[in-house]
Design an enzyme around this catalytic site. Sequence first.
Site, PDB file in Angstrom:
ATOM      1  N   ARG A   1       4.039  -0.017  -4.239  1.00  0.00           N
ATOM      2  CA  ARG A   1       3.987   1.276  -3.558  1.00  0.00           C
ATOM      3  C   ARG A   1       4.147   2.435  -4.527  1.00  0.00           C
ATOM      4  O   ARG A   1       3.633   3.524  -4.293  1.00  0.00           O
ATOM      5  CB  ARG A   1       5.085   1.360  -2.501  1.00  0.00           C
ATOM      6  CG  ARG A   1       4.730   0.702  -1.218  1.00  0.00           C
ATOM      7  CD  ARG A   1       5.847   0.894  -0.184  1.00  0.00           C
ATOM      8  NE  ARG A   1       5.952  -0.318   0.589  1.00  0.00           N
ATOM      9  CZ  ARG A   1       6.776  -1.315   0.324  1.00  0.00           C
ATOM     10  NH1 ARG A   1       7.629  -1.238  -0.666  1.00  0.00           N
ATOM     11  NH2 ARG A   1       6.766  -2.387   1.080  1.00  0.00           N
TER      12      ARG A   1
ATOM     13  N   VAL B   1       0.840  -1.196   0.000  1.00  0.00           N
ATOM     14  CA  VAL B   1       0.000   0.000   0.000  1.00  0.00           C
ATOM     15  C   VAL B   1       0.879   1.252   0.000  1.00  0.00           C
ATOM     16  O   VAL B   1       1.882   1.326   0.717  1.00  0.00           O
ATOM     17  CB  VAL B   1      -0.925  -0.013   1.241  1.00  0.00           C
ATOM     18  CG1 VAL B   1      -1.766   1.236   1.309  1.00  0.00           C
ATOM     19  CG2 VAL B   1      -1.801  -1.253   1.206  1.00  0.00           C
ATOM     20  N   HIS B   2       0.497   2.217  -0.817  1.00  0.00           N
ATOM     21  CA  HIS B   2       1.232   3.489  -0.917  1.00  0.00           C
ATOM     22  C   HIS B   2       0.821   4.374   0.267  1.00  0.00           C
ATOM     23  O   HIS B   2      -0.044   5.243   0.155  1.00  0.00           O
ATOM     24  CB  HIS B   2       0.911   4.177  -2.247  1.00  0.00           C
ATOM     25  CG  HIS B   2       1.661   5.451  -2.473  1.00  0.00           C
ATOM     26  ND1 HIS B   2       2.900   5.469  -3.064  1.00  0.00           N
ATOM     27  CD2 HIS B   2       1.353   6.736  -2.189  1.00  0.00           C
ATOM     28  CE1 HIS B   2       3.314   6.724  -3.138  1.00  0.00           C
ATOM     29  NE2 HIS B   2       2.386   7.507  -2.618  1.00  0.00           N
ATOM     30  N   HIS B   3       1.438   4.090   1.413  1.00  0.00           N
ATOM     31  CA  HIS B   3       1.075   4.779   2.652  1.00  0.00           C
ATOM     32  C   HIS B   3       2.299   4.779   3.566  1.00  0.00           C
ATOM     33  O   HIS B   3       2.822   3.720   3.890  1.00  0.00           O
ATOM     34  CB  HIS B   3      -0.097   4.043   3.304  1.00  0.00           C
ATOM     35  CG  HIS B   3      -0.658   4.728   4.499  1.00  0.00           C
ATOM     36  ND1 HIS B   3      -0.107   4.606   5.745  1.00  0.00           N
ATOM     37  CD2 HIS B   3      -1.743   5.536   4.621  1.00  0.00           C
ATOM     38  CE1 HIS B   3      -0.816   5.310   6.610  1.00  0.00           C
ATOM     39  NE2 HIS B   3      -1.819   5.879   5.939  1.00  0.00           N
TER      40      HIS B   3
END
EC number: 3.2.1.4
Length: 138
Positions: free
Chosen positions: A104, A54-56
């Site tokens: 990501r 997840v791009h977090h």
Amino acid sequence: MFWSGTPTLYCNGDQYEPMDLRSFAISQANYVLGSNPMKMSYLVGYSSDYPKYVHHRGASIPADANTGCKDGFKWLRSPSPNPNIATGALVGGPFLNDTYIDSRNNSIQAEPTTYNSAFIVGLLSGLLTASPKLPSFT
């Protein structure tokens, strides 16, 4: 309880009743949760197959890391899955051809956002609301 009082809805010459709309809403919830060509849930932490990259920032940087503002790129480019699971985050989801690239660097598909979350909250809460025409799922 919210209900428009409209017994049918017409769209492009087709007639839809409340249960038709409820069935469509359920199909959309099922799609997001894994009943889709990728056989994966786009809701992080739901089922065994969900986005792991997840791009977090909070999900991708280890909790015990000593990092500054620009150090995050080391984890952004890491080949390892996120060390922290952003449970309940809804990612952007698939492309139009139903493919999903779990990376990501793929912020279009892999970034959880408030407008994604609003969709799933609205959808699921709507399915729990009763009306004179449809029973509640609670």
